[in-house]
Design an enzyme around this catalytic site. Sequence first.
Site, short mmCIF file in Angstrom:
data_model
loop_
_atom_site.label_atom_id
_atom_site.label_comp_id
_atom_site.label_asym_id
_atom_site.label_seq_id
_atom_site.Cartn_x
_atom_site.Cartn_y
_atom_site.Cartn_z
N GLY A 1 0.81 -1.21 0.00
CA GLY A 1 0.00 0.00 0.00
C GLY A 1 0.84 1.26 0.00
N ASP A 2 2.03 1.19 0.61
CA ASP A 2 2.93 2.35 0.60
C ASP A 2 3.45 2.62 -0.81
OD1 ASP A 2 2.62 2.41 3.37
OD2 ASP A 2 4.33 1.09 3.69
N ALA A 3 3.76 1.55 -1.54
CA ALA A 3 4.19 1.70 -2.93
C ALA A 3 3.06 2.28 -3.78
CB ALA A 3 4.65 0.36 -3.49
#
Length: 642
Positions: free
Chosen positions: A416-418
Amino acid sequence: MAGAAAEQRRLATVVDSWRGRPVLVIGDAMLDDWRFAESDRLCREAPAPVLTLRRRISAAGGAANTAVNVAALGGLAVLVAPVGADVAGDELHDCLDRAGVWDRTVNQPGRPTPVKRRMLAGNQILLREDSGEPEDALDPDGVNNLLTALSCATEELRAAAGGEAPTLVVCDYGLGALPAPVRSWLVANRERYATVALDAHDLADWRGLAPTVVTPSFAEATRLLARAAGATPRPGGTELHLAHPDVDPADGPSELTVGAAPGAARALRTDGTPTNGAAASDKAGDRRSRAGGDDAASGHDRVAPPDGGTAPPGPVAPAERFVPTGEPIPGEDRVAMTGDGLSVTGTGVTVNAEAGEGVDRAVLAESRLAELREHTGADVVAVTLDTDGAVVGGADGEPRRSHSTPVPASHAVGAGDAYLAAMTLALAADAPLPTAAQLAQLAATITVSDTGTCVCRREDLLAALEVPVPDGGSPPVIGVDELATVVDAHRRDGRTVVFTNGCFDVLHRGHVRYLEQARTLGDLLVVAVNSDGSIRRLKGPDRPVNPVEDRAELLAALSCVDHVVVFEEDSPAALIETLRPDVYVKGGDYPPEMVPEAPLVRRLGGQVRTLGYVPDRSTSRIIERIRTHSQERENDLTTKPS
């Protein structure tokens, strides 16, 4: 095939366009600790495996991993976050340094760095130990220091971008890094940022921020809708709603439960017992819903008249009071959303028999995108569905669906950070929403090939688009004539050339951090290294410590360095004349006007930037410590009695 190739080139152009874009990330930074073990037997004391630790990996997590992904994708990432003065904090600083993130974290003595420790055997996560709680609040000095760092980092990025407003990413995972004063500051200073992305467990805390994009999980979106419905109680109190269980939504797929509608009023007497209109199972002490607003959580009685209106101020009537509810009542089971004709009405969402086969979370999310945009004030809402991809909606009201490949949970940590990093960079680069959504999903998908915290590199993204990464065919250590040809080719393609020079006698952390920061200022980083003769003239007969062949090869091994060239002169002026770099970078705390080569670079149409060194990290100091230590050992040996 030609159309697909053209589409891939178009996407690659967007990836190139966000190179060096300044992004400030603020929020809950944590350390991901991965411990890989082997097990071939059970212990005698319990049916538990006996583990033998084989490998350990530390990685940036939370807001720190978002910043790492921004840097890996080619952006200029700065992280502002509270970090503890502990071993985990030191490891987190090292992770940021290695990734080329500008570390503007604030030291918080007495407040531990949040850590997620995972123990695995055979790529299966056996257990996870978390440290760092929301109760570890920042003290007033910590809040003031964080606000100072936030303001300074904003101006630092603005200066690095030539006066343009930077991009802001807010990562609020509920661990206490973003208390009310920080949220208020960000809302009040919204105009200082061009693009604002928000990833928050509780989106209701961020009313007024007016973000460009929000990226809630399905559970987080459901919670927001439940709270919004709770703000306007519906008469009757008989509707069912979808609520998230009281667990961390980041830990796995969302589960939905059936319960009373958010905001539906239960009449309770002052002793807490239900009135005649309440369900028999509705006992005093039933859990209140978080959807009922902050008053329910704080323990204050919020008076709600039966008609759903606003109660006048004053004491609670002695006969009864109304308490908003929303959690499942005893006896109600969890439900699965399928296409079998199940009808569930929750916060206005209805899944019924007419919907047919294929009713899933994506359908529910698509049906509520407009409301989510309204409640968050965001231009774009991207509801992430873990293994099911994402649903994205913008002002045009057209939902867009993207898909992902199911993988083991241990492969998807940080994906999700990517997604957030790529979506933010694409929108900041003015990419159309469908393009931004496509690149964000691709960035998240290609990171999940192995166990560990996910990081998507620019090179991986371009490779997935089947676009060759520039400079792949040219050797890192290169001659002047060949380098001039390579630079000219890049310039014709519209790429930015960054140039720096130095002795780099003993390569250390300060050098690496400096070069990583320099790389973010353009598309190609050329490092000119002084020859041995040049260093002797500049530093004295006892330098260099390492010959130029070793120094050049070490520099070329750094991923942030594209080409290394050796020059014999005492000054790089001739190389600058030949290469005509777009950006000339020097290390030091002096202004660009003090750089001797500055007039030449500007005359050739380039810019001059100076980047500070890491304190106490210089070649001279390292050599001095080595020599001092060697001398002390020699003295000890000569003074020992025979």
